[in-house]
Design an enzyme around this catalytic site. Structure first.
Site, PDB file in Angstrom:
ATOM      1  N   ASN A 150      51.538  84.228  62.006  1.00 25.08           N
ATOM      2  CA  ASN A 150      51.302  84.888  63.297  1.00 25.08           C
ATOM      3  C   ASN A 150      52.561  85.113  64.145  1.00 25.08           C
ATOM      4  O   ASN A 150      52.535  85.944  65.043  1.00 25.08           O
ATOM      5  CB  ASN A 150      50.225  84.139  64.102  1.00 25.08           C
ATOM      6  CG  ASN A 150      50.653  82.757  64.508  1.00 25.08           C
ATOM      7  OD1 ASN A 150      51.377  82.089  63.789  1.00 25.08           O
ATOM      8  ND2 ASN A 150      50.205  82.329  65.661  1.00 25.08           N
ATOM      9  N   GLU A 248      52.886  71.316  63.246  1.00 25.03           N
ATOM     10  CA  GLU A 248      52.349  72.026  64.417  1.00 25.03           C
ATOM     11  C   GLU A 248      51.136  72.814  63.941  1.00 25.03           C
ATOM     12  O   GLU A 248      51.268  73.657  63.046  1.00 25.03           O
ATOM     13  CB  GLU A 248      53.397  72.978  65.001  1.00 25.03           C
ATOM     14  CG  GLU A 248      54.447  72.294  65.835  1.00 25.03           C
ATOM     15  CD  GLU A 248      53.884  71.562  67.037  1.00 25.03           C
ATOM     16  OE1 GLU A 248      52.783  71.909  67.518  1.00 25.03           O
ATOM     17  OE2 GLU A 248      54.533  70.612  67.493  1.00 25.03           O
ATOM     18  N   CYS A 282      48.418  80.247  68.550  1.00 22.42           N
ATOM     19  CA  CYS A 282      47.910  78.871  68.573  1.00 22.42           C
ATOM     20  C   CYS A 282      47.654  78.426  70.005  1.00 22.42           C
ATOM     21  O   CYS A 282      46.865  77.520  70.245  1.00 22.42           O
ATOM     22  CB  CYS A 282      48.893  77.940  67.890  1.00 22.42           C
ATOM     23  SG  CYS A 282      50.570  78.135  68.489  1.00 22.42           S
ATOM     24  N   GLU A 380      38.634  76.550  65.913  1.00 21.88           N
ATOM     25  CA  GLU A 380      39.672  77.534  66.220  1.00 21.88           C
ATOM     26  C   GLU A 380      39.301  78.827  65.488  1.00 21.88           C
ATOM     27  O   GLU A 380      39.267  78.862  64.251  1.00 21.88           O
ATOM     28  CB  GLU A 380      41.049  77.053  65.752  1.00 21.88           C
ATOM     29  CG  GLU A 380      42.144  78.029  66.147  1.00 21.88           C
ATOM     30  CD  GLU A 380      43.505  77.695  65.553  1.00 21.88           C
ATOM     31  OE1 GLU A 380      43.577  77.383  64.356  1.00 21.88           O
ATOM     32  OE2 GLU A 380      44.493  77.765  66.302  1.00 21.88           O
ATOM     33  N   GLU A 459      58.964  70.228  68.583  1.00 22.00           N
ATOM     34  CA  GLU A 459      59.867  71.312  68.215  1.00 22.00           C
ATOM     35  C   GLU A 459      60.496  71.893  69.478  1.00 22.00           C
ATOM     36  O   GLU A 459      59.966  71.763  70.573  1.00 22.00           O
ATOM     37  CB  GLU A 459      59.096  72.426  67.506  1.00 22.00           C
ATOM     38  CG  GLU A 459      58.534  71.988  66.174  1.00 22.00           C
ATOM     39  CD  GLU A 459      58.291  73.152  65.237  1.00 22.00           C
ATOM     40  OE1 GLU A 459      59.214  73.527  64.519  1.00 22.00           O
ATOM     41  OE2 GLU A 459      57.173  73.686  65.227  1.00 22.00           O
TER      42      GLU A 459
END
Ligand code: NAD
Length: 479
Positions: A150, A248, A282, A380, A459
């Protein structure tokens, strides 16, 4: 037939097992290119090349690292139109979003060019007389980077840049759906003078290339971004091997709208957070938790503006939302639209759209009168769909916001400092937004979540040093 774009192993472009077509989700007749799909043997060769290159890079020192990262940033900027067009063609983001993502990647490389020069340690007095203690950071070593589809350039950039800045070598395995942008990025990295073997690219399916990478004995760590299911699989392998890992993963991000919110601001934040980038973020606002007093006006305004969004081909200047990235993702989204109706929601929008070209177009969807127990509020979906959940007051809103397996981003729209502060403190999420969309972050600060969204060190920003280095404590006695 176009030429196949190859993998990069040890500084040489090499063919894979076979070649895979990369097609434009806005127009399936548009063949973007053929891309090599590597094998487990390719992964082993890439890791061996990285192992050989890494000590030289570690010894090259911070100036060489900073210079390379700066040249990569410039290389991306020089080809930003090519990057943005390719990204829009293969992932389906509209061109302005693709351009913004490309520029973000250049900013990330430039940020870490600076960070390469700022690696510090501590000199500490020992508890023993005459002994000196130093605490220094060393590169982790050879790192496998596994990325999702994405953000085809930003996510590889936010893993590659700190890995190189802190003296590591990498094997990069991009999502099979979007190999083109990463392939171009790796060309730019080569053109910038990257030493052979420091950055290796092995494209191909996760089940073969990704699996081989996480099982490869020669790696020292894995940085992964993607779904929870794949993240769990990687965590199991990494746990058994005691491999350093950073994961992640997904989100089901709440956006609370209180009665005292500025209605226009709240609607704009939710429209952006839920539907831009086709909801394929996300950090997308997928649960809109709305207080009773503002609920009906909010739903009416958001529904109206959502239905006015123009869905179309990513490169069409008029389009505000591009296609869904793939056929399976579109089918999954449409299943969730049907499920929302079955679960008792009033569904606005959400149907498949036909355009001038054959592509994966879908109208954005609102699931009104949802409850937080429904699957559409728990899973999700990763598409342009948002559930609207009505609540009585702030306390219920916060409880609903936190009642999820995820914890990536959480937002609130309110005019009340008291509620904004209580939400900032009480939200169980790695990132909190006040009067801002849940999606849309800065690149110089940490990114990541809690609970099922993230695992391991953060991150981005200065916190990236935690994953990409290891700490050495040295004691010396001069005699
Ligand atoms: P995915 O898990 O299907 O794939 C991610 C990567 O893992 C791909 O490169 C894939 O090929 C690889 N992979 C698959 N199986 C593997 C295996 N057995 N071993 C090793 N690698 C394997 O995810 P996706 O569909 O590409 O991306 C969408 C997901 O990514 C969503 O859940 C989204 O929320 C998440 N995401 C998270 C963030 C974040 O920073 N938290 C950012 C973007 C996307």
């Amino acid at each position: 037939m176009p030429e196949t774009c190859l993998n990069l192993i040890g500084g040489a472009w090499v063919a894979g097992d076979h070649a895979v077509e990369n097609r434009n989700p806005s127009d399936l007749a548009d063949l973007i290119g053929l891309y090599a799909a590597g094998s487990a043997q390719d992964v082993a060769r890439a890791v061996a090349a990285a192992r050989a290159a890494q000590p030289l890079w570690a010894a090259a020192g911070p100036q060489a690292r900073a210079d390379l990262l700066e040249r990569i940033a410039r290389g991306i900027e020089a080809r930003e139109t090519a990057f943005a067009t390719l990204l829009a063609r293969e992932e389906g983001k509209i061109l302005p979003e693709a351009l913004a993502e490309t520029r973000r990647a250049a900013q990330i490389f430039r940020f870490f060019a600076g960070e390469a020069l700022r690696v510090t340690g501590d000199a500490v007095d020992s508890v023993r007389p005459g002994v000196e203690v130093t605490v220094t950071r060393e590169p982790l070593g050879v790192i496998g980077l596994i990325t999702p589809w994405n953000f085809p350039i930003a996510i590889p950039a936010w893993k590659l840049a700190p890995a190189l800045a802190y003296g590591n070598a990498v094997v990069l395995k991009p999502a099979d759906l979007v190999p083109g942008t990463v392939h171009l990025l790796v060309q730019v990295i080569q053109d910038a003078g990257c030493p052979p073997g420091l950055v290796n690219l092995v494209m191909g399916p996760g089940s073969i290339v990704g699996q081989a990478l996480i099982e490869e004995p020669g790696i020292d760590g894995i940085s992964f971004t993607g779904s929870v299911a794949t993240g769990r699989r990687i965590a199991r392998v990494a746990g058994a091997r005691l491999l350093k890992v950073q994961l992640e993963m997904g989100g089901k991000n709440p956006m609370v709208v209180l009665d005292d919110a500025d209605l226009d601001l709240a609607v704009a934040a939710c429209l952006n957070g839920a539907f831009l980038s086709t909801g394929q973020r996300c950090t997308a606002s997928s649960r809109l938790i709305v207080q009773g007093g503002i609920h009906d006006a909010f739903v009416a305004a958001l529904g109206r503006q959502m239905q006015a969004l123009r869905v179309g081909p990513a490169l069409e200047p008029d389009s505000q939302i591009g296609p869904v990235a793939s056929g399976p993702q579109l089918a999954s989204n449409l299943d969730y639209v049907a499920l929302a109706a079955d679960e008792g929601c009033d569904v606005i929008g959400g149907g498949r759209l036909n355009g001038a070209t054959e592509g994966f177009f879908q109208a954005p969807a609102l699931f009104v009168n949802a409850t937080n127990a429904m699957r559409v509020s728990r899973d999700e979906i990763f598409g342009p769909c948002a559930a609207v959940i009505r609540v009585r007051d702030f306390d219920e809103a916060l409880a609903v916001a936190n009642d999820t397996a995820f914890g990536l981003s959480a937002g609130i729209c309110t005019g009340s400092l008291k509620h904004a502060t209580a939400f900032r403190r009480g939200a169980r999420a790695g990132m909190v937004m006040v009067n801002l969309p849940t999606a849309g972050v800065d690149y110089h600060v940490p990114f990541g979540g809690t609970k099922g969204s993230s695992y391991g060190a953060r991150e981005q920003g200065r916190h990236a040093v935690e994953f990409y280095t290891t700490v050495k404590t040295a004691y010396s006695y001069a005699g």
